[in-house]
Motif scaffolding. Structure first.
Motif, mmCIF file in Angstrom:
data_model
loop_
_atom_site.group_PDB
_atom_site.id
_atom_site.type_symbol
_atom_site.label_atom_id
_atom_site.label_comp_id
_atom_site.label_asym_id
_atom_site.label_seq_id
_atom_site.Cartn_x
_atom_site.Cartn_y
_atom_site.Cartn_z
ATOM 1 N N UNK A 142 29.696 -23.173 -38.847
ATOM 2 C CA UNK A 142 28.884 -23.472 -40.036
ATOM 3 C C UNK A 142 28.394 -24.911 -40.037
ATOM 4 N N UNK A 143 29.074 -25.777 -39.299
ATOM 5 C CA UNK A 143 28.621 -27.165 -39.199
ATOM 6 C C UNK A 143 27.512 -27.327 -38.166
ATOM 7 N N UNK A 144 27.178 -26.235 -37.465
ATOM 8 C CA UNK A 144 26.106 -26.291 -36.484
ATOM 9 C C UNK A 144 26.495 -26.937 -35.171
ATOM 10 N N UNK A 176 21.919 -15.158 -33.594
ATOM 11 C CA UNK A 176 21.311 -14.392 -32.504
ATOM 12 C C UNK A 176 21.111 -15.280 -31.293
ATOM 13 N N UNK A 177 20.748 -16.527 -31.513
ATOM 14 C CA UNK A 177 20.538 -17.458 -30.412
ATOM 15 C C UNK A 177 21.785 -17.582 -29.537
ATOM 16 N N UNK A 178 22.949 -17.687 -30.170
ATOM 17 C CA UNK A 178 24.186 -17.863 -29.415
ATOM 18 C C UNK A 178 24.794 -16.557 -28.923
ATOM 19 N N UNK A 210 41.162 -26.407 -37.954
ATOM 20 C CA UNK A 210 40.079 -26.752 -38.888
ATOM 21 C C UNK A 210 38.746 -26.768 -38.155
ATOM 22 N N UNK A 211 38.736 -27.338 -36.951
ATOM 23 C CA UNK A 211 37.505 -27.378 -36.158
ATOM 24 C C UNK A 211 37.030 -25.974 -35.804
ATOM 25 N N UNK A 212 37.965 -25.091 -35.456
ATOM 26 C CA UNK A 212 37.590 -23.714 -35.112
ATOM 27 C C UNK A 212 36.990 -22.984 -36.307
ATOM 28 N N UNK A 213 37.521 -23.248 -37.497
ATOM 29 C CA UNK A 213 37.038 -22.568 -38.702
ATOM 30 C C UNK A 213 35.707 -23.102 -39.187
ATOM 31 N N UNK A 214 35.407 -24.355 -38.908
ATOM 32 C CA UNK A 214 34.228 -24.991 -39.499
ATOM 33 C C UNK A 214 33.111 -25.302 -38.506
ATOM 34 N N UNK A 215 33.382 -25.247 -37.214
ATOM 35 C CA UNK A 215 32.388 -25.712 -36.243
ATOM 36 C C UNK A 215 31.099 -24.905 -36.276
ATOM 37 N N UNK A 258 25.821 -12.036 -43.181
ATOM 38 C CA UNK A 258 25.163 -12.961 -44.110
ATOM 39 C C UNK A 258 25.619 -14.406 -43.905
ATOM 40 N N UNK A 259 26.667 -14.602 -43.103
ATOM 41 C CA UNK A 259 27.042 -15.956 -42.693
ATOM 42 C C UNK A 259 26.316 -16.342 -41.400
ATOM 43 N N UNK A 260 25.642 -15.363 -40.771
ATOM 44 C CA UNK A 260 25.125 -15.554 -39.417
ATOM 45 C C UNK A 260 23.625 -15.312 -39.285
#
Length: 424
Positions: A61-63, A247-249, A54-59, A275-277
Protein backbone atom coordinates in the motif's frame (compact mmCIF):
# COMPACT_ATOMS: atom_id res chain seq x y z
CA UNK A 1 -13.89 7.98 14.15
CA UNK A 2 -10.24 8.99 13.91
CA UNK A 3 -9.96 8.98 17.71
CA UNK A 4 -11.39 5.45 17.89
CA UNK A 5 -8.96 4.26 15.22
CA UNK A 6 -6.01 5.77 17.08
CA UNK A 7 -7.10 4.18 20.35
CA UNK A 8 -7.45 0.77 18.70
CA UNK A 9 -4.04 1.21 17.06
CA UNK A 10 -2.44 2.10 20.39
CA UNK A 11 -3.99 -0.95 22.06
CA UNK A 12 -2.85 -3.26 19.25
CA UNK A 13 0.70 -1.89 19.34
CA UNK A 14 0.80 -2.20 23.13
CA UNK A 15 -0.34 -5.84 22.96
CA UNK A 16 2.25 -6.64 20.27
CA UNK A 17 4.98 -4.97 22.30
CA UNK A 18 3.98 -6.96 25.40
CA UNK A 19 3.93 -10.24 23.45
CA UNK A 20 7.38 -9.58 21.98
CA UNK A 21 8.74 -8.70 25.42
CA UNK A 22 7.33 -11.95 26.80
CA UNK A 23 8.86 -13.99 23.97
CA UNK A 24 12.22 -12.21 24.45
CA UNK A 25 12.12 -12.92 28.18
CA UNK A 26 11.34 -16.62 27.83
CA UNK A 27 13.37 -17.46 24.72
CA UNK A 28 16.32 -15.09 25.10
CA UNK A 29 16.84 -13.70 28.60
CA UNK A 30 15.88 -16.82 30.55
CA UNK A 31 17.96 -19.25 28.47
CA UNK A 32 21.16 -17.26 27.90
CA UNK A 33 23.80 -15.67 30.08
CA UNK A 34 24.25 -11.89 30.35
CA UNK A 35 26.50 -10.41 27.67
CA UNK A 36 26.72 -13.65 25.67
CA UNK A 37 26.54 -13.71 21.87
CA UNK A 38 23.29 -15.73 21.83
CA UNK A 39 21.60 -13.13 24.03
CA UNK A 40 22.75 -10.29 21.79
CA UNK A 41 21.63 -12.08 18.62
CA UNK A 42 18.29 -13.03 20.15
CA UNK A 43 17.64 -9.45 21.22
CA UNK A 44 18.43 -8.15 17.73
CA UNK A 45 16.08 -10.74 16.19
CA UNK A 46 13.18 -9.84 18.49
CA UNK A 47 13.57 -6.20 17.45
CA UNK A 48 14.20 -6.74 13.72
CA UNK A 49 11.57 -9.38 12.95
CA UNK A 50 8.52 -7.30 13.96
CA UNK A 51 9.89 -4.42 11.87
CA UNK A 52 10.02 -6.78 8.89
CA UNK A 53 6.43 -7.83 9.65
CA UNK A 54 5.30 -4.19 9.58
CA UNK A 55 7.15 -3.74 6.29
CA UNK A 56 5.49 -6.84 4.82
CA UNK A 57 2.04 -5.58 5.81
CA UNK A 58 2.49 -2.03 4.56
CA UNK A 59 4.94 -2.15 1.65
CA UNK A 60 2.32 -2.83 -1.04
CA UNK A 61 0.00 0.00 0.00
CA UNK A 62 3.00 2.29 0.40
CA UNK A 63 3.86 1.69 -3.25
CA UNK A 64 7.20 -0.01 -2.59
CA UNK A 65 8.87 -1.74 -5.55
CA UNK A 66 7.53 -5.26 -6.01
CA UNK A 67 11.01 -6.74 -5.55
CA UNK A 68 11.20 -5.13 -2.11
CA UNK A 69 7.75 -6.47 -1.26
CA UNK A 70 8.97 -9.97 -2.10
CA UNK A 71 12.14 -9.54 -0.01
CA UNK A 72 10.31 -8.55 3.17
CA UNK A 73 7.27 -10.79 2.68
CA UNK A 74 8.80 -14.16 3.55
CA UNK A 75 10.52 -13.29 6.86
CA UNK A 76 7.92 -10.69 7.84
CA UNK A 77 4.84 -12.83 7.33
CA UNK A 78 6.39 -16.06 8.60
CA UNK A 79 7.38 -14.31 11.81
CA UNK A 80 3.72 -13.45 12.46
CA UNK A 81 2.80 -17.14 12.29
CA UNK A 82 5.81 -18.16 14.39
CA UNK A 83 4.99 -15.48 16.95
CA UNK A 84 1.47 -16.85 17.33
CA UNK A 85 2.50 -20.45 17.90
CA UNK A 86 5.60 -19.81 19.96
CA UNK A 87 3.50 -17.61 22.27
CA UNK A 88 0.81 -20.28 22.60
CA UNK A 89 3.48 -22.93 23.24
CA UNK A 90 5.19 -20.81 25.87
CA UNK A 91 1.89 -20.19 27.63
CA UNK A 92 1.36 -23.95 27.81
CA UNK A 93 4.92 -24.17 29.11
CA UNK A 94 4.04 -21.89 32.02
CA UNK A 95 1.95 -24.73 33.43
CA UNK A 96 4.75 -27.25 32.88
CA UNK A 97 7.54 -25.07 34.28
CA UNK A 98 6.69 -25.37 38.04
CA UNK A 99 6.03 -29.10 37.71
CA UNK A 100 9.42 -29.66 36.12
CA UNK A 101 11.20 -27.61 38.76
CA UNK A 102 9.43 -29.49 41.55
CA UNK A 103 10.47 -32.78 39.98
CA UNK A 104 14.11 -31.68 39.80
CA UNK A 105 14.03 -30.44 43.40
CA UNK A 106 12.70 -33.80 44.62
CA UNK A 107 15.32 -35.71 42.69
CA UNK A 108 18.05 -33.50 44.14
CA UNK A 109 16.75 -34.01 47.68
CA UNK A 110 16.49 -37.78 47.18
CA UNK A 111 20.05 -37.96 45.86
CA UNK A 112 21.58 -35.78 48.63
CA UNK A 113 21.96 -38.48 51.42
CA UNK A 114 23.45 -40.98 49.02
CA UNK A 115 26.11 -38.56 47.85
CA UNK A 116 26.93 -37.04 51.23
CA UNK A 117 30.58 -37.67 52.29
CA UNK A 118 31.28 -40.15 55.11
CA UNK A 119 32.00 -38.67 58.54
CA UNK A 120 35.72 -38.03 58.85
CA UNK A 121 37.67 -38.81 62.10
CA UNK A 122 38.37 -35.94 64.44
CA UNK A 123 41.39 -33.97 63.25
CA UNK A 124 44.66 -34.25 65.15
CA UNK A 125 45.95 -30.87 66.28
CA UNK A 126 49.06 -29.80 64.36
CA UNK A 127 51.41 -27.19 65.72
CA UNK A 128 51.40 -23.99 63.70
CA UNK A 129 54.79 -22.48 63.13
CA UNK A 130 55.42 -18.87 63.96
CA UNK A 131 56.17 -18.08 60.30
CA UNK A 132 53.43 -19.15 57.83
CA UNK A 133 54.41 -20.64 54.50
CA UNK A 134 54.72 -18.28 51.57
CA UNK A 135 51.57 -19.64 50.00
CA UNK A 136 49.59 -18.34 52.98
CA UNK A 137 50.09 -14.81 51.64
CA UNK A 138 48.26 -15.64 48.34
CA UNK A 139 44.63 -14.46 48.23
CA UNK A 140 42.04 -17.14 48.58
CA UNK A 141 39.76 -17.94 45.63
CA UNK A 142 36.68 -15.84 46.35
CA UNK A 143 34.92 -16.34 42.99
CA UNK A 144 31.24 -16.80 43.81
CA UNK A 145 29.81 -20.13 42.73
CA UNK A 146 26.28 -20.15 41.32
CA UNK A 147 23.74 -21.77 43.57
CA UNK A 148 22.43 -25.12 42.49
CA UNK A 149 18.91 -23.58 42.23
CA UNK A 150 20.10 -21.15 39.53
CA UNK A 151 21.36 -23.98 37.34
CA UNK A 152 18.06 -25.80 37.76
CA UNK A 153 16.11 -22.72 36.69
CA UNK A 154 18.32 -22.33 33.63
CA UNK A 155 17.83 -26.00 32.75
CA UNK A 156 14.04 -25.74 33.09
CA UNK A 157 13.95 -22.54 31.02
CA UNK A 158 15.97 -24.14 28.25
CA UNK A 159 13.82 -27.26 28.17
CA UNK A 160 10.54 -25.34 28.11
CA UNK A 161 11.79 -22.66 25.72
CA UNK A 162 13.42 -25.16 23.37
CA UNK A 163 10.32 -27.34 23.28
CA UNK A 164 8.09 -24.32 22.62
CA UNK A 165 10.34 -23.10 19.80
CA UNK A 166 10.50 -26.57 18.24
CA UNK A 167 6.71 -26.96 18.42
CA UNK A 168 6.17 -23.56 16.80
CA UNK A 169 8.68 -24.17 14.01
CA UNK A 170 7.23 -27.62 13.31
CA UNK A 171 3.67 -26.30 13.22
CA UNK A 172 4.51 -23.40 10.91
CA UNK A 173 6.69 -25.63 8.73
CA UNK A 174 3.88 -28.12 8.15
CA UNK A 175 1.39 -25.31 7.60
CA UNK A 176 3.65 -23.70 5.01
CA UNK A 177 4.15 -26.98 3.20
CA UNK A 178 0.39 -27.41 2.98
CA UNK A 179 -0.01 -24.03 1.25
CA UNK A 180 2.91 -24.41 -1.15
CA UNK A 181 1.87 -27.97 -2.05
CA UNK A 182 -1.41 -26.61 -3.34
CA UNK A 183 -5.08 -27.18 -2.48
CA UNK A 184 -6.76 -30.57 -2.43
CA UNK A 185 -10.13 -31.32 -4.02
CA UNK A 186 -13.22 -31.64 -1.84
CA UNK A 187 -16.51 -33.01 -3.17
CA UNK A 188 -19.88 -31.85 -1.87
CA UNK A 189 -23.32 -32.89 -3.07
CA UNK A 190 -26.03 -30.23 -2.75
CA UNK A 191 -29.66 -31.26 -3.37
CA UNK A 192 -31.80 -28.43 -4.77
CA UNK A 193 -35.58 -28.64 -5.10
CA UNK A 194 -35.83 -26.44 -8.21
CA UNK A 195 -32.97 -27.94 -10.18
CA UNK A 196 -34.41 -29.86 -13.16
CA UNK A 197 -33.66 -33.48 -13.81
CA UNK A 198 -31.36 -32.45 -16.68
CA UNK A 199 -29.05 -30.68 -14.22
CA UNK A 200 -28.72 -33.64 -11.86
CA UNK A 201 -25.02 -34.26 -11.28
CA UNK A 202 -24.00 -30.84 -12.63
CA UNK A 203 -20.52 -30.03 -11.30
CA UNK A 204 -19.30 -26.58 -10.30
CA UNK A 205 -15.63 -26.18 -9.35
CA UNK A 206 -15.49 -23.52 -6.63
CA UNK A 207 -12.20 -21.79 -5.89
CA UNK A 208 -11.72 -18.74 -3.71
CA UNK A 209 -9.02 -16.74 -1.97
CA UNK A 210 -6.13 -17.63 -4.27
CA UNK A 211 -4.27 -14.53 -3.01
CA UNK A 212 -1.58 -14.10 -5.62
CA UNK A 213 1.02 -11.72 -4.21
CA UNK A 214 4.66 -11.32 -3.22
CA UNK A 215 4.81 -14.95 -2.01
CA UNK A 216 2.27 -16.94 -4.03
CA UNK A 217 2.89 -16.45 -7.74
CA UNK A 218 2.56 -18.06 -11.14
CA UNK A 219 3.49 -21.57 -9.97
CA UNK A 220 0.71 -21.38 -7.36
CA UNK A 221 -1.80 -20.39 -10.06
CA UNK A 222 -0.65 -23.22 -12.32
CA UNK A 223 -1.13 -25.80 -9.56
CA UNK A 224 -4.66 -24.55 -8.98
CA UNK A 225 -5.54 -24.53 -12.69
CA UNK A 226 -4.21 -28.07 -13.16
CA UNK A 227 -6.16 -29.29 -10.15
CA UNK A 228 -9.41 -27.69 -11.33
CA UNK A 229 -9.06 -29.01 -14.88
CA UNK A 230 -8.40 -32.51 -13.54
CA UNK A 231 -11.93 -32.57 -12.06
CA UNK A 232 -13.50 -31.90 -15.51
CA UNK A 233 -16.15 -29.50 -14.16
CA UNK A 234 -19.17 -28.22 -16.05
CA UNK A 235 -18.61 -24.70 -14.72
CA UNK A 236 -15.86 -22.91 -12.79
CA UNK A 237 -16.60 -20.24 -10.15
CA UNK A 238 -13.77 -18.01 -8.88
CA UNK A 239 -15.38 -16.29 -5.89
CA UNK A 240 -13.06 -13.42 -5.06
CA UNK A 241 -9.75 -12.49 -3.46
CA UNK A 242 -7.74 -13.57 -6.46
CA UNK A 243 -4.91 -11.11 -5.80
CA UNK A 244 -3.02 -8.96 -3.33
CA UNK A 245 -1.42 -6.48 -5.69
CA UNK A 246 -1.75 -4.64 -8.98
CA UNK A 247 -2.15 -5.99 -12.49
CA UNK A 248 1.23 -4.47 -13.30
CA UNK A 249 2.96 -6.61 -10.67
CA UNK A 250 0.82 -9.74 -10.70
CA UNK A 251 -0.61 -9.92 -14.21
CA UNK A 252 1.94 -12.58 -15.30
CA UNK A 253 1.18 -14.64 -12.18
CA UNK A 254 -2.50 -14.79 -13.14
CA UNK A 255 -1.91 -15.81 -16.77
CA UNK A 256 -2.36 -19.60 -16.21
CA UNK A 257 -6.06 -18.85 -15.54
CA UNK A 258 -6.42 -18.68 -19.33
CA UNK A 259 -5.96 -22.47 -19.32
CA UNK A 260 -9.13 -23.13 -17.29
CA UNK A 261 -11.51 -25.44 -19.13
CA UNK A 262 -15.19 -26.08 -18.37
CA UNK A 263 -18.20 -26.92 -20.56
CA UNK A 264 -20.11 -23.78 -19.59
CA UNK A 265 -17.16 -21.50 -18.92
CA UNK A 266 -15.43 -19.79 -16.01
CA UNK A 267 -16.92 -16.96 -13.94
CA UNK A 268 -15.47 -14.43 -11.53
CA UNK A 269 -16.73 -12.10 -8.81
CA UNK A 270 -14.72 -9.56 -6.86
CA UNK A 271 -13.56 -10.00 -3.28
CA UNK A 272 -12.56 -7.36 -0.77
CA UNK A 273 -8.87 -7.68 -1.68
CA UNK A 274 -9.58 -6.75 -5.29
CA UNK A 275 -10.67 -3.34 -4.00
CA UNK A 276 -7.27 -2.95 -2.31
CA UNK A 277 -5.57 -3.82 -5.62
CA UNK A 278 -7.51 -1.99 -8.34
CA UNK A 279 -10.76 -3.91 -8.87
CA UNK A 280 -11.69 -2.45 -12.26
CA UNK A 281 -8.25 -3.21 -13.71
CA UNK A 282 -8.44 -6.80 -12.44
CA UNK A 283 -11.95 -7.28 -13.82
CA UNK A 284 -10.69 -6.22 -17.24
CA UNK A 285 -7.64 -8.49 -16.92
CA UNK A 286 -9.54 -11.64 -15.96
CA UNK A 287 -11.91 -10.98 -18.85
CA UNK A 288 -8.89 -10.97 -21.17
CA UNK A 289 -7.88 -14.32 -19.66
CA UNK A 290 -11.22 -15.86 -20.61
CA UNK A 291 -13.16 -15.57 -17.36
CA UNK A 292 -16.53 -13.82 -17.34
CA UNK A 293 -16.94 -11.31 -14.51
CA UNK A 294 -20.40 -11.17 -12.98
CA UNK A 295 -20.84 -7.67 -11.59
CA UNK A 296 -24.33 -7.60 -10.15
CA UNK A 297 -25.65 -9.63 -13.07
CA UNK A 298 -26.76 -13.13 -13.96
CA UNK A 299 -26.71 -15.57 -16.82
CA UNK A 300 -28.99 -18.46 -17.70
CA UNK A 301 -27.10 -21.75 -17.68
CA UNK A 302 -28.24 -24.21 -20.35
CA UNK A 303 -28.57 -26.97 -17.75
CA UNK A 304 -31.62 -25.18 -16.36
CA UNK A 305 -30.68 -22.73 -13.60
CA UNK A 306 -29.61 -19.10 -13.20
CA UNK A 307 -26.07 -18.16 -12.19
CA UNK A 308 -25.76 -14.73 -10.58
CA UNK A 309 -22.84 -12.81 -9.13
CA UNK A 310 -22.57 -9.68 -7.00
CA UNK A 311 -19.69 -7.33 -6.27
CA UNK A 312 -18.13 -7.56 -2.84
CA UNK A 313 -19.39 -5.28 -0.09
CA UNK A 314 -15.93 -3.67 0.08
CA UNK A 315 -16.83 -2.01 -3.23
CA UNK A 316 -19.34 0.21 -1.45
CA UNK A 317 -16.46 2.52 -0.55
CA UNK A 318 -15.99 3.08 -4.29
CA UNK A 319 -19.69 3.46 -5.13
CA UNK A 320 -20.00 -0.15 -6.26
CA UNK A 321 -20.82 -3.04 -3.90
CA UNK A 322 -23.52 -5.70 -4.21
CA UNK A 323 -26.81 -4.94 -5.96
CA UNK A 324 -29.13 -7.90 -5.42
CA UNK A 325 -32.06 -6.23 -7.12
CA UNK A 326 -30.08 -5.78 -10.30
CA UNK A 327 -28.66 -9.29 -10.20
CA UNK A 328 -31.79 -11.18 -9.15
CA UNK A 329 -34.76 -8.84 -9.15
CA UNK A 330 -36.57 -9.70 -12.39
CA UNK A 331 -35.72 -13.36 -12.80
CA UNK A 332 -38.09 -16.29 -13.21
CA UNK A 333 -38.57 -17.62 -9.66
CA UNK A 334 -39.51 -21.02 -11.03
CA UNK A 335 -35.86 -21.52 -11.97
CA UNK A 336 -33.19 -22.36 -9.38
CA UNK A 337 -30.64 -19.64 -8.67
CA UNK A 338 -26.98 -20.13 -7.74
CA UNK A 339 -25.27 -16.99 -6.42
CA UNK A 340 -21.55 -16.19 -6.37
CA UNK A 341 -20.76 -13.78 -3.53
CA UNK A 342 -17.35 -13.49 -1.91
CA UNK A 343 -18.44 -12.90 1.68
CA UNK A 344 -20.87 -15.30 3.37
CA UNK A 345 -22.33 -12.45 5.41
CA UNK A 346 -24.61 -11.46 2.51
CA UNK A 347 -26.52 -14.74 2.77
CA UNK A 348 -29.46 -12.98 4.40
CA UNK A 349 -29.87 -10.85 1.26
CA UNK A 350 -29.68 -14.05 -0.75
CA UNK A 351 -32.49 -15.55 1.32
CA UNK A 352 -34.69 -12.50 0.68
CA UNK A 353 -34.13 -12.82 -3.07
CA UNK A 354 -34.96 -16.52 -3.25
CA UNK A 355 -31.46 -17.85 -3.93
CA UNK A 356 -31.21 -21.64 -3.73
CA UNK A 357 -27.44 -21.88 -3.26
CA UNK A 358 -24.83 -19.26 -2.41
CA UNK A 359 -21.13 -20.02 -3.06
CA UNK A 360 -18.66 -17.97 -1.01
CA UNK A 361 -15.14 -17.84 0.41
CA UNK A 362 -13.45 -15.05 2.38
CA UNK A 363 -13.05 -16.80 5.74
CA UNK A 364 -10.14 -19.15 4.87
CA UNK A 365 -11.73 -21.45 7.42
CA UNK A 366 -9.86 -19.37 10.00
CA UNK A 367 -6.50 -20.16 8.29
CA UNK A 368 -4.50 -20.24 11.53
CA UNK A 369 -6.02 -22.03 14.52
CA UNK A 370 -7.49 -20.65 16.76
CA UNK A 371 -8.43 -18.01 14.18
CA UNK A 372 -11.53 -20.03 13.31
CA UNK A 373 -13.12 -18.88 16.58
CA UNK A 374 -12.57 -15.24 15.60
CA UNK A 375 -13.91 -15.93 12.11
CA UNK A 376 -17.09 -17.33 13.65
CA UNK A 377 -17.76 -13.96 15.28
CA UNK A 378 -17.83 -12.16 11.92
CA UNK A 379 -19.33 -14.76 9.57
CA UNK A 380 -22.51 -16.86 9.66
CA UNK A 381 -20.58 -19.88 8.34
CA UNK A 382 -16.81 -20.31 8.47
CA UNK A 383 -16.52 -23.38 6.23
CA UNK A 384 -18.74 -26.02 4.71
CA UNK A 385 -22.44 -26.25 3.86
CA UNK A 386 -25.26 -24.85 6.00
CA UNK A 387 -28.87 -23.88 5.43
CA UNK A 388 -30.48 -20.48 6.05
CA UNK A 389 -34.21 -20.64 5.40
CA UNK A 390 -34.66 -21.95 1.86
CA UNK A 391 -31.11 -20.97 0.91
CA UNK A 392 -28.07 -23.20 1.27
CA UNK A 393 -24.70 -21.55 1.82
CA UNK A 394 -21.42 -23.21 0.95
CA UNK A 395 -18.19 -21.54 2.16
CA UNK A 396 -14.84 -22.63 0.75
CA UNK A 397 -11.68 -22.49 2.88
CA UNK A 398 -9.88 -21.06 -0.12
CA UNK A 399 -6.94 -22.15 -2.24
CA UNK A 400 -4.26 -19.77 -0.94
CA UNK A 401 -3.40 -17.78 2.16
CA UNK A 402 -3.36 -14.15 3.16
CA UNK A 403 -0.34 -12.80 5.04
CA UNK A 404 1.64 -15.78 6.34
CA UNK A 405 1.71 -18.53 3.69
CA UNK A 406 0.65 -20.90 6.46
CA UNK A 407 -2.49 -22.85 7.29
CA UNK A 408 -3.07 -24.68 10.56
CA UNK A 409 -6.31 -26.55 11.15
CA UNK A 410 -7.83 -25.17 7.92
CA UNK A 411 -6.30 -26.89 4.88
CA UNK A 412 -6.72 -25.17 1.52
CA UNK A 413 -9.20 -26.64 -0.90
CA UNK A 414 -10.93 -26.51 -4.25
CA UNK A 415 -14.48 -27.79 -3.96
CA UNK A 416 -16.38 -29.67 -6.62
CA UNK A 417 -20.02 -28.92 -5.84
CA UNK A 418 -22.33 -31.46 -7.45
CA UNK A 419 -25.93 -30.36 -7.80
CA UNK A 420 -28.55 -33.02 -7.16
CA UNK A 421 -32.09 -32.75 -8.49
CA UNK A 422 -34.86 -34.00 -6.24
CA UNK A 423 -36.71 -34.91 -9.42
CA UNK A 424 -34.05 -37.44 -10.39
Amino acid sequence: MVVVFLLVLIVVLAVLAAVHWYVWRRLVRDVTTPGSLPRRLGTVAVVALPLLSVAALTSARAGAPFVLQQVVAWPGFLWLALLLYVTLSLLVGEAVRPLLRRLLDRRAQAAAPATAPAEAPAPVPVPVPDIAPAVADEPADTTPQPPVDVSRRLFVSRVVGGTAAAAAVGTVGLGTYGVLRGPRVKRVTVPLARIPRAAHGYRIAVVSDIHLGPILGRAHTQRIVDTINSTQPDLIAVVGDLVDGTVENLGPAAEPLAQLRARHGSFFVTGNHEYFSGADAWVDHVRELGLRPLRNERVEIAAGFDLAGVDDIAGESEGQGPDFGRALGDRDRARAAVLLAHQPIVVHDAVRHGVDLQLSGHTHGGQLWPGNYLAELANPTVAGLERYGDTQLFVSRGAGAWGPPVRVGAPSDITLVELASKQA
